[in-house]
Design a protein around this motif. Structure first.
Motif, short mmCIF file in Angstrom:
data_model
loop_
_atom_site.label_atom_id
_atom_site.label_comp_id
_atom_site.label_asym_id
_atom_site.label_seq_id
_atom_site.Cartn_x
_atom_site.Cartn_y
_atom_site.Cartn_z
N LEU A 279 0.69 -1.34 -0.05
CA LEU A 279 -0.01 -0.10 -0.02
C LEU A 279 0.90 1.18 -0.18
N LEU A 280 0.74 2.04 -1.08
CA LEU A 280 1.64 3.32 -0.99
C LEU A 280 0.77 4.42 -0.16
N ALA A 281 1.39 4.55 1.07
CA ALA A 281 0.87 5.23 2.02
C ALA A 281 1.53 6.55 2.25
N TYR A 282 2.77 6.68 2.04
CA TYR A 282 3.68 7.95 2.22
C TYR A 282 3.07 9.04 1.83
N PRO A 283 2.50 9.33 0.65
CA PRO A 283 1.96 10.73 0.15
C PRO A 283 0.70 10.76 0.60
N ARG A 284 -0.07 9.81 1.21
CA ARG A 284 -1.39 9.99 1.73
C ARG A 284 -1.62 10.80 2.93
N GLU A 285 -2.70 11.36 3.13
CA GLU A 285 -2.82 11.89 4.69
C GLU A 285 -3.35 10.64 5.43
N SER A 286 -3.03 10.77 6.50
CA SER A 286 -3.12 9.51 7.35
C SER A 286 -2.95 9.82 9.09
N THR A 287 -3.74 9.24 9.84
CA THR A 287 -3.95 9.40 11.10
C THR A 287 -2.76 8.52 12.08
N ALA A 288 -1.78 9.33 12.59
CA ALA A 288 -0.67 8.49 13.43
C ALA A 288 -0.99 8.12 14.53
N LEU A 289 -0.57 7.04 14.75
CA LEU A 289 -0.81 5.95 16.23
C LEU A 289 0.40 6.24 16.94
N ASP A 290 1.32 6.82 16.58
CA ASP A 290 2.65 7.14 17.24
C ASP A 290 2.16 7.75 18.52
N GLU B 251 0.22 3.86 11.60
CA GLU B 251 -0.75 4.84 11.17
C GLU B 251 -1.96 4.29 10.53
N LEU B 252 -2.92 4.81 10.60
CA LEU B 252 -4.40 4.68 9.80
C LEU B 252 -4.52 5.61 8.62
N VAL B 253 -4.78 4.62 7.35
CA VAL B 253 -4.84 5.20 6.20
C VAL B 253 -6.13 4.83 5.53
N SER B 254 -6.80 6.11 5.17
CA SER B 254 -8.44 5.80 4.69
C SER B 254 -8.21 6.11 3.26
N VAL B 255 -8.88 5.42 2.30
CA VAL B 255 -9.10 5.50 0.70
C VAL B 255 -10.38 5.27 0.75
N PRO B 256 -10.68 5.79 -0.72
CA PRO B 256 -12.03 5.41 -1.22
C PRO B 256 -12.26 3.82 -1.55
N GLU B 257 -13.46 3.26 -1.89
CA GLU B 257 -13.64 2.02 -2.06
C GLU B 257 -12.86 1.29 -3.16
N TYR C 164 -9.35 2.37 -5.27
CA TYR C 164 -8.27 3.35 -5.05
C TYR C 164 -6.87 2.82 -5.56
N VAL C 165 -5.99 3.91 -5.71
CA VAL C 165 -4.38 3.49 -6.58
C VAL C 165 -3.78 2.89 -5.32
N ARG C 166 -3.68 1.59 -5.31
CA ARG C 166 -2.99 0.82 -4.39
C ARG C 166 -1.48 1.29 -4.31
N ASN C 167 -0.73 1.47 -5.57
CA ASN C 167 0.33 1.61 -5.83
C ASN C 167 0.87 2.12 -6.99
N PHE C 168 1.86 2.72 -7.37
CA PHE C 168 2.41 2.97 -8.69
C PHE C 168 3.92 2.81 -8.90
#
Length: 595
Positions: free
Chosen positions: A3-14, A194-200, A202-206
């Protein structure tokens, strides 16, 4: 697919988690064979009033912990421990603890920005992880250095959610690495959660790949869509170059597009010019983007080339470790490493002996430092075991899919110091080299090998050579054996496979002084560096060098009076103090004798 998470907005659980050591491995299903109710579930023994007094629920059940019972754990009030962290550095009483450590924290659903689907992502957990949310098991992961995710969309509940992670940092004979390594075993959730939310859908990776011709730069973009078709088309865009294209089916699970650009319009990435472009992929309202450098790496004729130009790799090797933090590096720690790397005059670094934090590669993109990245197939792996082979491929895949858009990453390494007389190894490693090329054929495949001493000089007898684009050679002439300049006796083939001296050097304790004949002194180490580097510069087939190592690091097998649990081969000590060899190496690189 990662899952390409880095450029997405996410919720940190740190932040603050609760940690509970479980040395005897008692807290997961231990009592199931002793006390079960009629449904086969864990029961509880009643007190004299008939009320439950001692719960036999497992620790991952939120109801098993509370303030008013005598259960032997409480996920809401354990040892307070930061995440990310290495537990022995966070709490010194656990410095040498190897075993199960349970981590728990709660979060409120209202605190996260939810979309249609939500994923829980771990940057790295050493070594095995098993994960539960609200008592429901999400899954498990093996491997201490690569990211993994679980979808939690159907496990979230309104209000408080309880997340429990069993971390097992024991060393395993059938693990990768196995029981014996020459670095410290830092247990913990060592990278961010982190928690990453996406649409139903979505672009998993590129993935972005560059091919150069005389007058053109072809940029190929591949994208993977998860969730089924909900839109007519996906698009790829490079805004700065003013180009956009629809992606079309490649006949497998990929969508692809190619931009054929005039060479005069593109600023190619190189160590001297680390130019990055934003590449954006969009599908049905979901958009991801990354900063990518366009460049081509190749090898042959005794050379490593970037954009068709031969380059001498002036490097250094390093572990991922910070005194007082273990493997939980922050961005300031990453920048300090690149400050030293740049001060040495390097254009290359070997990230040994496992995947480092992705911040290293992203910073290398910006700094113009080429990288060697590797997985911990180290020493005596049981190459013939099919389960180990599958774990091997998993770790390669997770690293490559995480970093395949990093222009800095030039070499994927598949092994370190493995026995080239082992027939099983010689069957399996070429398969792993092919597997790497199937995932990413735009980079060079390497491994750290040995040379053999013969009556005719030093020779490379490893049959793996014919399956590699670049051969790494680990040698410690002048330290463990021979004379420091013995690599001058290597029977090189200037038109053969390029060689990088992936390890060389010797040890010294910072501040320990004497003559060049006195072992463990800075003077002795500096003298070794002078001869080793000169021998490398005199050998035409050697295309680069990454001495061992940038800084002193923890190593339990190193216990003499100069080491005391540290490998002292660093040109900097664990506190950042430079030894004389640091200046010798810097002067060698500045002299241009390796070009």
């Amino acid at each position: 697919m990662q899952l390409l998470a880095y450029p997405r907005e996410s919720t940190a659980l740190d932040g603050e988690w609760q940690a509970i050591p479980d040395q005897y491995e008692m807290f997961r299903d231990y009592f199931d064979d002793f006390v079960e109710d009629e449904d086969g579930d864990s029961a509880a023994l009643p007190d004299e009033d008939g009320q439950p007094a001692l719960s036999f629920e497992s620790i991952y059940e939120p109801s098993a912990s509370g303030d008013d019972d005598i259960t032997d754990f409480n996920i809401y009030d354990g040892y307070s421990m930061r995440v990310p962290s290495s537990w022995g550095e966070e709490m010194p009483e656990f410095r040498h603890f190897e075993g199960w450590m349970w981590f728990a924290r709660t979060f409120d659903r209202d605190e996260i920005e939810e979309d249609d689907r939500t994923f829980l992502r771990f940057g790295a957990v050493n070594y095995k992880a098993e994960v539960w949310l609200n008592g429901e098991r999400l899954g498990e992961h093996e491997g201490g250095y690569t990211p993994f995710t679980f979808e939690i969309t159907d496990h979230l509940q309104d209000g408080e959610n309880a997340l429990v992670v069993r971390v097992d940092n024991k060393r395993y004979e059938d693990g990768i690495p196995n029981e014996s390594t020459d670095w410290f075993n830092f247990g913990g959730i060592n990278r961010s959660v982190e928690l990453v939310s996406v649409p139903e859908s979505y672009v998993r990776n590129f993935k972005v790949e560059t091919t150069l011709s005389d007058d053109a730069v072809d940029v190929d973009v591949s994208a993977w869509i998860d969730g089924g078709a909900t839109a007519d088309a996906a698009t790829a865009e490079i805004p700065e170059l003013g180009v956009e294209s629809e992606l079309s089916s490649a006949g497998d699970d990929r969508l692809t597009a190619t931009f054929s650009l005039s060479a005069s319009d593109v600023d190619l990435w190189s160590p001297s010019n680390p130019k990055l472009y934003t590449v954006r992929v969009e599908y049905d309202g979901d958009a991801v983007e990354d900063r990518v450098g366009f460049r081509e790496v190749s090898a042959g004729g005794g050379e490593v080339r970037v954009n068709g130009e031969s380059i001498a790799l002036r490097g250094i090797a390093l572990h991922e470790e910070v005194a007082g933090k273990g493997r939980a590096l922050g961005i300031d720690d990453v920048r300090t490493r690149f400050q030293w790397i740049n001060e040495l005059g390097c254009n290359f670094a070997r990230l040994a002996h496992y995947p480092h934090t992705e911040e290293m590669a992203r910073t290398a993109d910006e700094e113009g430092i080429l990288l060697w990245e590797e997985v911990p197939a180290y020493w005596d792996i049981n190459f013939g075991d099919e389960e180990i082979q599958e774990l091997y491929r998993q770790q390669l895949r997770e690293l490559i899919q995480r970093d395949w858009n990093r222009a800095s990453v030039a070499l994927w390494s598949i092994a370190n110091e493995t026995d080239h007389n082992d027939e099983t190894r010689n069957e399996v490693l070429p398969q792993m080299a092919d597997y790497v090329r199937d995932l990413d054929d735009t980079r060079l495949v390497t491994a750290a090998c040995f040379v053999d001493e013969t009556d005719d000089g030093l020779v490379l007898n490893d049959p793996l050579e014919e399956h590699l684009d670049v051969v790494g050679v680990n040698e410690y002439f002048g330290w463990y054996y021979g004379d420091a300049d013995d690599m001058k006796h290597f029977r090189d083939d200037p038109e053969g496979t390029p060689i990088v001296i992936s390890e060389t050097g010797g040890g010294a304790k910072w501040g320990n002084h004497g003559t060049e004949e006195d072992r463990w002194t800075e003077e002795f180490q500096a003298a070794i560096y002078r001869d080793q580097t000169e021998a490398a510069a005199a050998t035409e087939q050697i295309a680069g060098i990454s001495p061992w190592i940038l800084f002193d690091f923890r190593a339990p097998m190193r216990q003499n009076e100069y080491q005391r649990g540290y490998n002292r081969k660093g040109v900097v000590d664990q506190h950042g103090r430079k030894k004389q060899a640091f200046h010798v190496l810097r002067e060698f690189y500045e002299s241009g004798r390796l070009e």
